[in-house]
Every structure is written in structure tokens, then in C-alpha cells.
Scaffold this active site. Sequence first.
Site, PDB file in Angstrom:
ATOM      1  N   GLY A  80       6.425  -4.046   4.124  1.00  0.00           N
ATOM      2  CA  GLY A  80       5.922  -5.581   3.446  1.00  0.00           C
ATOM      3  C   GLY A  80       5.821  -6.273   4.558  1.00  0.00           C
ATOM      4  O   GLY A  80       6.206  -7.609   4.168  1.00  0.00           O
ATOM      5  N   SER A 120       3.207  -7.885   5.841  1.00  0.00           N
ATOM      6  CA  SER A 120       2.099  -8.564   6.027  1.00  0.00           C
ATOM      7  C   SER A 120       1.947  -9.880   5.518  1.00  0.00           C
ATOM      8  O   SER A 120       1.225 -10.896   5.717  1.00  0.00           O
ATOM      9  CB  SER A 120       1.125  -7.610   5.333  1.00  0.00           C
ATOM     10  OG  SER A 120       1.333  -7.247   4.053  1.00  0.00           O
ATOM     11  N   ASN A 125      11.853  -4.525   3.776  1.00  0.00           N
ATOM     12  CA  ASN A 125      11.847  -5.913   3.377  1.00  0.00           C
ATOM     13  C   ASN A 125      10.681  -5.545   1.946  1.00  0.00           C
ATOM     14  O   ASN A 125      10.789  -6.694   1.225  1.00  0.00           O
ATOM     15  CB  ASN A 125      10.932  -6.597   4.399  1.00  0.00           C
ATOM     16  CG  ASN A 125      10.628  -7.677   3.834  1.00  0.00           C
ATOM     17  OD1 ASN A 125      11.076  -8.707   3.235  1.00  0.00           O
ATOM     18  ND2 ASN A 125       9.225  -7.927   3.570  1.00  0.00           N
ATOM     19  N   SER A 136      18.756  -9.469  -2.342  1.00  0.00           N
ATOM     20  CA  SER A 136      18.421 -10.602  -3.115  1.00  0.00           C
ATOM     21  C   SER A 136      19.965 -11.326  -3.640  1.00  0.00           C
ATOM     22  O   SER A 136      20.688 -10.484  -3.985  1.00  0.00           O
ATOM     23  CB  SER A 136      17.559 -10.458  -4.188  1.00  0.00           C
ATOM     24  OG  SER A 136      17.545 -11.625  -4.939  1.00  0.00           O
ATOM     25  N   TYR A 165      15.408  -5.486 -11.234  1.00  0.00           N
ATOM     26  CA  TYR A 165      15.351  -6.085  -9.772  1.00  0.00           C
ATOM     27  C   TYR A 165      16.797  -6.470  -9.431  1.00  0.00           C
ATOM     28  O   TYR A 165      17.204  -5.969  -8.409  1.00  0.00           O
ATOM     29  CB  TYR A 165      14.820  -7.485 -10.017  1.00  0.00           C
ATOM     30  CG  TYR A 165      14.418  -8.069  -8.640  1.00  0.00           C
ATOM     31  CD1 TYR A 165      13.569  -7.803  -7.596  1.00  0.00           C
ATOM     32  CD2 TYR A 165      15.235  -9.375  -8.192  1.00  0.00           C
ATOM     33  CE1 TYR A 165      13.253  -8.309  -6.430  1.00  0.00           C
ATOM     34  CE2 TYR A 165      15.017  -9.826  -7.025  1.00  0.00           C
ATOM     35  CZ  TYR A 165      14.056  -9.682  -5.991  1.00  0.00           C
ATOM     36  OH  TYR A 165      13.702 -10.075  -4.865  1.00  0.00           O
ATOM     37  N   ALA A 176      19.491  -4.633 -10.431  1.00  0.00           N
ATOM     38  CA  ALA A 176      20.000  -3.180 -10.231  1.00  0.00           C
ATOM     39  C   ALA A 176      19.691  -2.571  -9.014  1.00  0.00           C
ATOM     40  O   ALA A 176      20.135  -2.125  -8.228  1.00  0.00           O
ATOM     41  CB  ALA A 176      19.751  -2.306 -11.456  1.00  0.00           C
ATOM     42  N   ILE A 233      12.888 -18.406  -1.900  1.00  0.00           N
ATOM     43  CA  ILE A 233      12.155 -18.620  -0.781  1.00  0.00           C
ATOM     44  C   ILE A 233      10.800 -18.793  -1.285  1.00  0.00           C
ATOM     45  O   ILE A 233      10.089 -18.052  -2.016  1.00  0.00           O
ATOM     46  CB  ILE A 233      12.267 -17.480   0.257  1.00  0.00           C
ATOM     47  CG1 ILE A 233      14.016 -17.125   0.457  1.00  0.00           C
ATOM     48  CG2 ILE A 233      11.791 -17.680   1.339  1.00  0.00           C
ATOM     49  CD1 ILE A 233      14.806 -18.095   0.933  1.00  0.00           C
TER      50      ILE A 233
HETATM   51  P1  NAP Z   1       5.594 -11.205  -0.986  1.00  0.00           P
HETATM   52  O1  NAP Z   1       5.339 -12.360  -0.572  1.00  0.00           O
HETATM   53  O2  NAP Z   1       5.314 -10.707  -2.440  1.00  0.00           O
HETATM   54  O3  NAP Z   1       5.400 -10.015  -0.147  1.00  0.00           O
HETATM   55  C1  NAP Z   1       5.668  -8.846  -0.348  1.00  0.00           C
HETATM   56  C2  NAP Z   1       5.099  -7.722   0.667  1.00  0.00           C
HETATM   57  O4  NAP Z   1       5.576  -6.515   0.322  1.00  0.00           O
HETATM   58  C3  NAP Z   1       3.653  -7.572   1.114  1.00  0.00           C
HETATM   59  O5  NAP Z   1       3.679  -7.346   2.273  1.00  0.00           O
HETATM   60  C4  NAP Z   1       3.440  -6.501   0.247  1.00  0.00           C
HETATM   61  O6  NAP Z   1       2.186  -5.865   0.847  1.00  0.00           O
HETATM   62  C5  NAP Z   1       4.378  -5.505   0.352  1.00  0.00           C
HETATM   63  N1  NAP Z   1       4.551  -4.460  -0.476  1.00  0.00           N
HETATM   64  C6  NAP Z   1       4.849  -4.486  -2.087  1.00  0.00           C
HETATM   65  N2  NAP Z   1       4.901  -3.245  -2.378  1.00  0.00           N
HETATM   66  C7  NAP Z   1       4.844  -2.516  -1.438  1.00  0.00           C
HETATM   67  C8  NAP Z   1       5.101  -0.994  -1.336  1.00  0.00           C
HETATM   68  N3  NAP Z   1       5.071  -0.439  -2.494  1.00  0.00           N
HETATM   69  N4  NAP Z   1       5.021  -0.552  -0.072  1.00  0.00           N
HETATM   70  C9  NAP Z   1       4.623  -1.243   1.036  1.00  0.00           C
HETATM   71  N5  NAP Z   1       4.595  -2.487   0.756  1.00  0.00           N
HETATM   72  C10 NAP Z   1       4.708  -3.117  -0.249  1.00  0.00           C
HETATM   73  O7  NAP Z   1       7.306 -11.212  -1.071  1.00  0.00           O
HETATM   74  P2  NAP Z   1       8.369 -12.033  -0.534  1.00  0.00           P
HETATM   75  O8  NAP Z   1       8.787 -13.151  -1.470  1.00  0.00           O
HETATM   76  O9  NAP Z   1       7.978 -12.192   0.833  1.00  0.00           O
HETATM   77  O10 NAP Z   1       9.595 -10.602  -0.613  1.00  0.00           O
HETATM   78  C11 NAP Z   1       9.860 -10.041   0.594  1.00  0.00           C
HETATM   79  C12 NAP Z   1      11.357  -9.230   0.221  1.00  0.00           C
HETATM   80  O11 NAP Z   1      12.506 -10.447  -0.085  1.00  0.00           O
HETATM   81  C13 NAP Z   1      11.095  -8.412  -0.971  1.00  0.00           C
HETATM   82  O12 NAP Z   1      12.132  -7.307  -1.014  1.00  0.00           O
HETATM   83  C14 NAP Z   1      11.980  -9.524  -2.092  1.00  0.00           C
HETATM   84  O13 NAP Z   1      12.541  -8.892  -3.285  1.00  0.00           O
HETATM   85  C15 NAP Z   1      12.903 -10.024  -1.223  1.00  0.00           C
HETATM   86  N6  NAP Z   1      13.168 -11.487  -1.706  1.00  0.00           N
HETATM   87  C16 NAP Z   1      12.472 -12.544  -1.876  1.00  0.00           C
HETATM   88  C17 NAP Z   1      12.813 -13.734  -2.454  1.00  0.00           C
HETATM   89  C18 NAP Z   1      11.849 -14.833  -2.660  1.00  0.00           C
HETATM   90  O14 NAP Z   1      12.448 -16.037  -3.169  1.00  0.00           O
HETATM   91  N7  NAP Z   1      10.782 -14.866  -2.259  1.00  0.00           N
HETATM   92  C19 NAP Z   1      14.270 -13.825  -2.875  1.00  0.00           C
HETATM   93  C20 NAP Z   1      15.098 -12.841  -2.676  1.00  0.00           C
HETATM   94  C21 NAP Z   1      14.734 -11.509  -2.127  1.00  0.00           C
HETATM   95  P3  NAP Z   1       0.632  -6.033   0.152  1.00  0.00           P
HETATM   96  O15 NAP Z   1       0.290  -7.543   0.419  1.00  0.00           O
HETATM   97  O16 NAP Z   1      -0.071  -5.211   0.742  1.00  0.00           O
HETATM   98  O17 NAP Z   1       0.798  -5.723  -1.480  1.00  0.00           O
END
Ligand code: NAP
Length: 244
Positions: free
Chosen positions: A9, A11, A90, A142, A155, A157, A188
Site C-alpha cells: 500500500g 502508493s 502498510n 493503529s 478494524y 480486531a 492521520i
Molecule cells: P489510504 O490513504 O487509504 O491508502 C491505502 C493504501 O493501501 C493504498 O496504497 C492502496 O492501494 C493500498 N491497498 C488497499 N488495499 C490493498 C490490498 N488489498 N492490497 C494491496 N494494497 C492495498 O490509507 P492510509 O490512511 O495511508 O493507511 C495506511 C495504513 O495506516 C493502513 O494500514 C491503515 O489501517 C493505517 N492507519 C491509518 C490511519 C489514518 O488515520 N489514516 C490511522 C491508523 C492506522 P490502491 O490505491 O491501489 O487502492
Amino acid sequence: MLKYALVTGGSRGIGKAICLELADMGFNILVNYQSNLEEANKTLELIKSKGVDVELMKFDVSKQIEVDEVLGKWMESNKESKVLEVLVNNAGIRKDSLLMWMSNSDWHSVMDIAVDGFFNVTRLVVKDMLIKKYGRIISVVSLSGLKGLPGQTNYSASKAAVIGATKALAQEVGRRGITVNAVAPGFIKTDMTQDLNEKDFKALIPMSRFGEPQEVADVVGWLASKKSSYVSGQVISVNGGLYS
Ligand code: NAP
């Protein structure tokens, strides 16, 4: 041997910031994504401009066959010249609802991407790290997986499961120079949280704001570096002081 870091993830959002941070540290980068090629290509260009090698790697982390097919083949065909020193698990999604209303698919898709994703990718990569006697495995979990958040039983779990797996694996591979850690962000600013109004949460967060992806990437970068050599099995919160 050229040293690579794989960011699942990678990108968009936090993963993108991690890719750029690791590129600044001199790693060549494998950017995994699932479907959004346009965003993946933008990230590719940014990384290229830093002068390191970079490749896009399209696979769904929850699908073992795809992971083996794409990542497994890359590892096999580059085994003489390229080494994966850093893995950042990630990739993740949110599908929030109260448990009593939660659909089967919302439960399973969130669990499969976080938990099966960790298993499918880490098992493949750790074998090589064990042979090389060096590696850094970092998973983005998280606050939800530490504290539990209502509306996020799936999420919470899934992230708690990855925390357990992180602690167990750290004990399996420590002797071989591999560290295994997790980073637990709070709120974030990314696409994942764009439906949340920062103002509604400000009062809860001691630092009174959402975090930036770079603030997570800075911690991941440290865990990916040699400077964190005696830190393993840990979960580091990056949440602006939010009680967890
Ligand atoms: P995001 O902006 O939605 O980006 C998600 C990324 O994951 C994208 O690159 C997406 O690729 C990729 N992805 C989704 N499903 C996938 C799969 N099945 N296989 C491979 N790649 C996949 O999310 P983010 O906020 O950056 O979150 C990144 C990580 O941080 C996650 O694990 C999330 O749970 C964790 N997190 C985020 C927050 C927050 O507040 N943002 C807080 C705590 C934890 P595509 O673009 O191709 O779909």
C-alpha cells in the site's frame, strides 16, 4: 547487492510518505498497490526523482496466489543482485459499522487485508531475511488495535492480531538479526480519514490536530534503520498524545 524496501500500500497516504522517507535513506523501493495505477505512477515518479531504483508491484496482499506470483517471482529472479532488507506492511482499509449491523464482507475484507496480508507477505520475505541474517519488518497498525474503537470491531480486531503476530515473530527471528516492530498511528490526514472532521476530534487529541503522513514515516524510517538495532517486538504510537 542492491538493497530494497517493500512497502505494501505504498502508493498513497502513509505508505507513500514511507516510500519517500526510505528512498531518502538510500533504499531502492518496491511500491505495492492494489488498483489505483494513476496514484501509483505519481508516487513512482517522485521516488525516481530521488535517484534510487523503484518498481511498482501490483498485488492484493490478501490473495496468497497473487503475492507468490508477483513478489515471489521478483525475489526468485533477482536473488543474485537484489536483496529485500526492509518490509513495511502498510496496506489496510476501513469498513466501519456497529458490530450488530456489520456485513460478512465488511468483517472479512478488513481482516483479510490486515491479517492475511501480514501473513502472505511476511512469510515470503522473512525466509530470505533469515538466510541473510538481517532484516527490518515494520507493520502499520493503529490506535484502534491497542484501545479498541466503537464502530471498528473488524478494524480493531485486525490490528490487534497484527500486534500479536509482531510480538510473536520478533521472538522467532531476533537471533538472526531481524527486528519486527509495529507503528500505531492515531488520526492521520489521508484518503482513509477524509470523511472525518478534524474539528470534531481536536478536543480529544492532546496535540489538538490530526497527524501528517510524514510524522508516521519518520518513525518507520528510524525502525528501518540500523539505529533501531536493539528494538524489537514493540508497538510505537504516533498519535499526538492520544491516550491509548
Ligand atoms: P489510504 O490513504 O487509504 O491508502 C491505502 C493504501 O493501501 C493504498 O496504497 C492502496 O492501494 C493500498 N491497498 C488497499 N488495499 C490493498 C490490498 N488489498 N492490497 C494491496 N494494497 C492495498 O490509507 P492510509 O490512511 O495511508 O493507511 C495506511 C495504513 O495506516 C493502513 O494500514 C491503515 O489501517 C493505517 N492507519 C491509518 C490511519 C489514518 O488515520 N489514516 C490511522 C491508523 C492506522 P490502491 O490505491 O491501489 O487502492
